[in-house]
Scaffold this motif. Structure first.
Motif, PDB file in Angstrom:
ATOM      1  N   ASP A 191       0.588  -1.115   0.350  1.00 58.87           N
ATOM      2  CA  ASP A 191      -0.171   0.218  -0.038  1.00 58.87           C
ATOM      3  C   ASP A 191       0.490   0.754  -0.041  1.00 58.87           C
ATOM      4  OD1 ASP A 191       1.204   0.178   2.910  1.00 58.87           O
ATOM      5  OD2 ASP A 191      -1.015  -0.768   3.487  1.00 58.87           O
ATOM      6  N   GLU A 192       2.520   1.002  -0.260  1.00 56.14           N
ATOM      7  CA  GLU A 192       2.923   2.190  -0.097  1.00 56.14           C
ATOM      8  C   GLU A 192       2.818   3.303  -2.008  1.00 56.14           C
ATOM      9  OE1 GLU A 192       7.541   3.736   0.668  1.00 56.14           O
ATOM     10  OE2 GLU A 192       6.627   1.700   1.287  1.00 56.14           O
ATOM     11  N   ARG A 194       4.775   5.635  -4.655  1.00 56.96           N
ATOM     12  CA  ARG A 194       6.590   6.332  -4.900  1.00 56.96           C
ATOM     13  C   ARG A 194       6.079   7.015  -6.281  1.00 56.96           C
ATOM     14  NH1 ARG A 194      11.178   5.096  -3.852  1.00 56.96           N
ATOM     15  NH2 ARG A 194      10.640   2.841  -4.495  1.00 56.96           N
ATOM     16  N   SER A 221      15.360   7.653  -1.659  1.00 56.28           N
ATOM     17  CA  SER A 221      14.242   5.959  -2.356  1.00 56.28           C
ATOM     18  C   SER A 221      15.105   5.598  -4.166  1.00 56.28           C
ATOM     19  CB  SER A 221      13.102   6.591  -3.282  1.00 56.28           C
ATOM     20  OG  SER A 221      13.236   7.166  -3.662  1.00 56.28           O
TER      21      SER A 221
END
Ligand code: TXA
Ligand code: MG
Length: 323
Positions: A191-192, A194, A221
């Protein structure tokens, strides 16, 4: 025939006969110029390492960036990657369209590891352009397609810009691209979400659909710039490059004919073919790593054509790391 007229001849209207010819070329392993709503793509069969290697050769990319793989629909994407429920929500709202989702490869994913530069994830997009859709539907296999420009040049938004820049036997003319800049790329892990690259779909649209803010890419990241991933797959084993001998405890990754006393565990290309070597690179590094060896010695690869990208990748894989 001059170069210019030769390239002009590559441009064809999107008739049934052209789609058939596109399928035949793709099946034979040749890249084609393909219109999408964002920019024109340089498309090749994503499941063929050799065809994907030709994309890098044609673009004269000095390194292997992971490529976006184009699918006809969400179901086709499911056979390649694990689609989380959040990814599915995004896909249902924005596909077909200029949104690319980076998702984990399935263990049985048939896409060449060269297309994802050895990563465990794959960037997938379902394009909206009717011609891209027709080709994907007729061809069935997924298509790897970066923008159809030589490395470092502008992305093309017309068929003639593609034909002028790249020596292709077919560029399908789908008219000028309606979006004109590349797709927005999101990485979705569980559920992340970016943002990896801003693009054709505004962040505001994505955020209002998700109901949450999306974190932008940062140094941590591991994306240093769009298209410049620091997180490329690196083997656990140490790498010794330009190996002309084989030392005790090392396994040898060959390139070209081995010399007396050399017994390569695997060979990137026995005949010294750089395209074949590029197609084999990531798979062989993985296989060698899985053999449990502490050190992989790699025979020299010439610094020409695709050899530059192969060596760039090997240099990164051999660089000291703090992880
Ligand atoms: O609009 C577009 O997306 C165009 C058209 C032709 O569809 N395609 C395009 O593809 O721009 P490409 O292959 O040039 O995009 C590659 C970029 C990489 O530079 C990287 O930023 C990201 O997609 N990417 C690809 N695979 C990735 C992965 N597994 N993880 C993270 N980023 C990835
Ligand atoms: Mg590009």
């Amino acid at each position: 025939m001059s170069v210019a007229t030769h390239h002009k001849a590559a441009i064809q209207p999107p008739t049934d006969a052209t789609i058939e010819r596109a399928v035949a070329l793709l099946r034979a392993g040749h890249p084609i110029g393909l219109p999408t709503e964002t920019v024109y793509g340089l498309a090749a069969d994503a499941t063929s390492g050799d065809a994907v290697a030709q994309i890098f050769a044609l673009k004269q990319r000095p390194q292997f960036n992971p490529l976006i793989v184009h699918c006809h629909d969400l179901d086709a994407a499911r056979s390649l990657v694990v689609v989380s429920s959040l990814a599915e929500k995004l896909a249902r709202e924005f596909w077909p369209g200029p949104l690319t989702l980076v998702m984990p490869r399935r263990p049985d994913c048939p896409v060449s590891l060269l297309a994802s530069a050895g990563l465990d994830t794959l960037a997938i997009r379902v394009p909206a352009h009717p011609v891209a859709r027709d080709v994907l539907e007729a061809y069935k296999n997924p298509l790897a397609a970066p923008s159809a420009n030589p490395s470092g040049r502008l992305s093309p938004t017309t068929a003639s810009a593609v034909a002028e820049a790249l020596p292709l036997s077919l560029v399908i003319d789908g008219g000028p691209c309606s979006v004109g800049l590349e797709s927005t790329i999101l990485s979705v892990e569980g559920d992340e979400v970016r943002l990896l690259r801003p693009g054709g779909i505004p962040m505001e649209d994505l955020e209002s659909s998700l109901g949450v803010k999306v974190s932008a890419f940062t140094q941590t990241s591991q994306v240093t710039a769009p298209g410049q991933l620091a997180s490329h797959y690196a083997p656990r084993a140490k790498l010794r490059l330009n190996a002309r001998d084989q030392r005790p405890g090392e396994v040898l990754l060959g390139f070209g004919e081995p010399r007396p006393g050399q017994t390569p565990y695997a060979n990137l290309s026995l005949t010294g073919d750089l395209r074949e070597a590029a197609a084999n690179l990531f798979r062989m590094l993985r296989d060698l790593d899985a053999s449990g060896t502490a050190c992989i010695a790699v025979m020299p690869v010439p610094e020409i054509g695709l050899g530059r990208a192969i060596n760039d990748r090997l240099d990164r894989a051999a660089a000291p790391r703090d992880r």
